[in-house]
Design a protein around this motif. Structure first.
Motif, PDB file in Angstrom:
ATOM      1  N   SER A 336      12.568   6.017   1.355  1.00 51.73           N
ATOM      2  CA  SER A 336      12.667   4.691   0.744  1.00 51.73           C
ATOM      3  C   SER A 336      11.710   3.690   1.369  1.00 51.73           C
ATOM      4  O   SER A 336      11.181   2.811   0.681  1.00 51.73           O
ATOM      5  CB  SER A 336      14.106   4.166   0.874  1.00 51.73           C
ATOM      6  N   ARG A 337      11.457   3.827   2.660  1.00 44.97           N
ATOM      7  CA  ARG A 337      10.607   2.824   3.303  1.00 44.97           C
ATOM      8  C   ARG A 337       9.145   2.917   2.876  1.00 44.97           C
ATOM      9  O   ARG A 337       8.362   2.010   3.144  1.00 44.97           O
ATOM     10  CB  ARG A 337      10.730   2.903   4.823  1.00 44.97           C
ATOM     11  N   LYS A 338       8.798   3.974   2.159  1.00 44.08           N
ATOM     12  CA  LYS A 338       7.436   4.072   1.630  1.00 44.08           C
ATOM     13  C   LYS A 338       7.150   2.997   0.589  1.00 44.08           C
ATOM     14  O   LYS A 338       5.993   2.664   0.342  1.00 44.08           O
ATOM     15  CB  LYS A 338       7.199   5.461   1.029  1.00 44.08           C
ATOM     16  N   SER A 339       8.199   2.474  -0.033  1.00 41.85           N
ATOM     17  CA  SER A 339       8.002   1.432  -1.045  1.00 41.85           C
ATOM     18  C   SER A 339       8.019   0.031  -0.455  1.00 41.85           C
ATOM     19  O   SER A 339       7.794  -0.944  -1.173  1.00 41.85           O
ATOM     20  CB  SER A 339       9.085   1.541  -2.124  1.00 41.85           C
ATOM     21  N   VAL A 340       8.283  -0.085   0.847  1.00 40.06           N
ATOM     22  CA  VAL A 340       8.267  -1.393   1.504  1.00 40.06           C
ATOM     23  C   VAL A 340       6.812  -1.806   1.755  1.00 40.06           C
ATOM     24  O   VAL A 340       6.000  -1.019   2.233  1.00 40.06           O
ATOM     25  CB  VAL A 340       9.046  -1.347   2.834  1.00 40.06           C
ATOM     26  N   ARG A 341       6.504  -3.041   1.381  1.00 42.66           N
ATOM     27  CA  ARG A 341       5.143  -3.592   1.479  1.00 42.66           C
ATOM     28  C   ARG A 341       4.144  -2.862   0.586  1.00 42.66           C
ATOM     29  O   ARG A 341       2.931  -2.880   0.848  1.00 42.66           O
ATOM     30  CB  ARG A 341       4.663  -3.609   2.928  1.00 42.66           C
ATOM     31  N   ALA A 342       4.654  -2.228  -0.464  1.00 40.53           N
ATOM     32  CA  ALA A 342       3.763  -1.553  -1.415  1.00 40.53           C
ATOM     33  C   ALA A 342       2.814  -2.540  -2.073  1.00 40.53           C
ATOM     34  O   ALA A 342       1.695  -2.183  -2.454  1.00 40.53           O
ATOM     35  CB  ALA A 342       4.592  -0.828  -2.480  1.00 40.53           C
ATOM     36  N   ALA A 343       3.255  -3.790  -2.195  1.00 41.91           N
ATOM     37  CA  ALA A 343       2.434  -4.799  -2.877  1.00 41.91           C
ATOM     38  C   ALA A 343       1.126  -5.075  -2.148  1.00 41.91           C
ATOM     39  O   ALA A 343       0.183  -5.596  -2.746  1.00 41.91           O
ATOM     40  CB  ALA A 343       3.229  -6.094  -3.036  1.00 41.91           C
ATOM     41  N   ARG A 344       1.050  -4.722  -0.877  1.00 32.17           N
ATOM     42  CA  ARG A 344      -0.212  -4.906  -0.155  1.00 32.17           C
ATOM     43  C   ARG A 344      -1.342  -4.082  -0.785  1.00 32.17           C
ATOM     44  O   ARG A 344      -2.520  -4.415  -0.621  1.00 32.17           O
ATOM     45  CB  ARG A 344      -0.042  -4.502   1.309  1.00 32.17           C
ATOM     46  N   HIS A 345      -0.969  -3.011  -1.461  1.00 28.89           N
ATOM     47  CA  HIS A 345      -1.961  -2.106  -2.054  1.00 28.89           C
ATOM     48  C   HIS A 345      -2.017  -2.239  -3.578  1.00 28.89           C
ATOM     49  O   HIS A 345      -2.676  -1.438  -4.231  1.00 28.89           O
ATOM     50  CB  HIS A 345      -1.619  -0.660  -1.675  1.00 28.89           C
ATOM     51  N   PHE A 346      -1.331  -3.251  -4.109  1.00 31.68           N
ATOM     52  CA  PHE A 346      -1.340  -3.441  -5.562  1.00 31.68           C
ATOM     53  C   PHE A 346      -2.736  -3.904  -5.999  1.00 31.68           C
ATOM     54  O   PHE A 346      -3.340  -4.765  -5.350  1.00 31.68           O
ATOM     55  CB  PHE A 346      -0.284  -4.485  -5.939  1.00 31.68           C
ATOM     56  N   PRO A 347      -3.278  -3.335  -7.090  1.00 26.90           N
ATOM     57  CA  PRO A 347      -4.650  -3.665  -7.498  1.00 26.90           C
ATOM     58  C   PRO A 347      -4.882  -5.150  -7.766  1.00 26.90           C
ATOM     59  O   PRO A 347      -5.957  -5.672  -7.458  1.00 26.90           O
ATOM     60  CB  PRO A 347      -4.844  -2.828  -8.776  1.00 26.90           C
ATOM     61  N   ASP A 348      -3.890  -5.836  -8.326  1.00 29.93           N
ATOM     62  CA  ASP A 348      -4.074  -7.249  -8.670  1.00 29.93           C
ATOM     63  C   ASP A 348      -3.506  -8.123  -7.555  1.00 29.93           C
ATOM     64  O   ASP A 348      -2.370  -8.600  -7.618  1.00 29.93           O
ATOM     65  CB  ASP A 348      -3.369  -7.537 -10.007  1.00 29.93           C
ATOM     66  N   GLN A 349      -4.306  -8.370  -6.530  1.00 29.50           N
ATOM     67  CA  GLN A 349      -3.841  -9.162  -5.397  1.00 29.50           C
ATOM     68  C   GLN A 349      -3.718 -10.646  -5.739  1.00 29.50           C
ATOM     69  O   GLN A 349      -3.008 -11.386  -5.063  1.00 29.50           O
ATOM     70  CB  GLN A 349      -4.774  -8.972  -4.209  1.00 29.50           C
TER      71      GLN A 349
END
Length: 367
Positions: A336-349
């Motif tokens: 589950s912790r793999k999805s924590v801070r996933a937004a850091r790698h989201f294409p649309d920053q």
């Protein structure tokens, strides 16, 4: 941890109460990771935990137990209580019908939840007994309010037929409702409903988002000695992992395991401004005052600090750690912790920056 208070289940309850099922609702504000909590509780003896996708909607749905409770107990009137009971009966049927492919009439009436399959053949009898117990009196009279919910064509036809001298034929059966024992009756019905699902030794039943987190106190009152765990999560990760079907490989790889590309569209993540407005309204509607029956936790704390957070959950629910007999079989924090801070790698920053700017008080403090 946002807000949590430890409280044992009512130790002063009568012997009969102590033998009853105790309900724990696990809720969130949309893709917040509440399934991690239900997975954790699945690893304990003495708990009934449904499939993570099964949500018992008869309490919170429009026309459900909470709406009925409000109409017959909190804001009683002869018109609204009569209508609310009829509406609840229709909802019971809509959620309960388990239609066969050739039963066209039932298929049309069914909402596809098929609760009578989930809870067994007593489902309809339990709720009909409950409804009948609320009825203090029946009589026939002119009652125009029922006509507001029928088709316009039928209303026109009734007016014509009444002018032709058939007025008495269209008298309605009026029900006078006594809601003074509503919580007792509803609690008894819920006990009967869930009893067949419980195995020997199980005393707690977990509900998935049955009450919602915005005003859970009436639902907790209705259920009796109940608790609620509310899971919240950093909205940037909610946005990144809740995207609908995408051709972008990076975006698609971030989607939650239960995201089929459409079932997360309720998050309004097609438009970052709409997403922020939705999240703001949901966040601000969470209770401001403390209710000792409610615990709020961060998803991030649960998966990154599992020992500490799990211990707090056990104290809140008065669970014996020795009952945790199947650890890491359902709840796997390392996954589950793999999805924590996933937004850091989201294409649309740029979109992530908008969320950071518009929802500063909703962000996980250790992100």
């Amino acid at each position: 941890m946002l807000a949590s208070m430890t409280m044992s289940f009512n130790s002063s309850a009568s012997l009969d109460d102590q033998q009853r099922i105790r309900f724990v609702d696990v809720s969130g504000i949309g893709s917040s990771g509440k399934s991690a909590v239900t997975d954790l509780l699945r690893e304990f003896d003495g708990l009934y935990v449904p499939h993570f996708q099964f949500e018992f909607d008869l309490i919170r749905a429009p026309g459900g137990l909470l709406d009925l409770r409000h109409a017959v107990q909190e804001d009683w009137s002869p018109v609204r209580s009569h209508a609310a009971l009829n509406r609840f009966r229709r909802l019971v049927r809509t959620l309960g019908i388990d239609a066969k492919p050739w039963q066209l009439g039932k298929l049309i009436s069914s909402g596809s939840q098929r609760y009578s399959r989930q809870f067994g053949p007593s489902y309809f009898k339990i709720w009909e007994t409950f409804c009948e117990a609320l009825v203090a009196l029946r009589y026939r009279a002119e009652w125009p309010y029922d006509d507001y919910e029928i088709s316009g064509w039928w209303r026109v036809a009734k007016r014509v037929l009444k002018r032709l001298g058939m007025r008495e034929a269209f008298l309605h059966q009026v029900t006078v409702i006594d809601g003074s024992r509503f919580d007792t009756l509803a609690r008894h019905a819920m006990q009967q409903l869930y009893a067949p699902l419980m195995t020997p030794g199980q005393t707690l039943a977990i509900l998935n988002n049955a009450l919602e987190p915005f005003n859970p106190s009436p639902g907790l009152d209705l259920l009796g000695d109940a608790r609620q765990i509310v899971v919240v999560r950093d909205p940037r990760d909610v946005f990144a992992t809740g995207q609908k079907a995408s051709g972008d490989v990076k975006t698609r790889g971030m989607q939650a395991f239960d995201n089929d590309g459409l079932n997360k569209t309720f998050l309004a993540s097609d438009d970052v401004s709409a997403f922020c407005l939705r999240h703001r309204l949901h966040w601000d509607s969470l209770p401001k005052s403390r209710d000792r029956r409610i615990m709020r936790i961060w998803f991030e704390d649960l998966v990154e600090k599992p020992e500490q957070t799990v211990a707090e959950i056990l104290r809140f629910l008065d669970l014996d750690p020795a009952g945790h007999t199947a650890p890491r079989t359902a709840f796997k924090p390392e996954v589950s912790r793999k999805s924590v801070r996933a937004a850091r790698h989201f294409p649309d920053q740029e979109a992530i920056a908008v969320i950071t700017d518009k929802l500063p008080d909703c962000l996980y403090p250790d992100w």
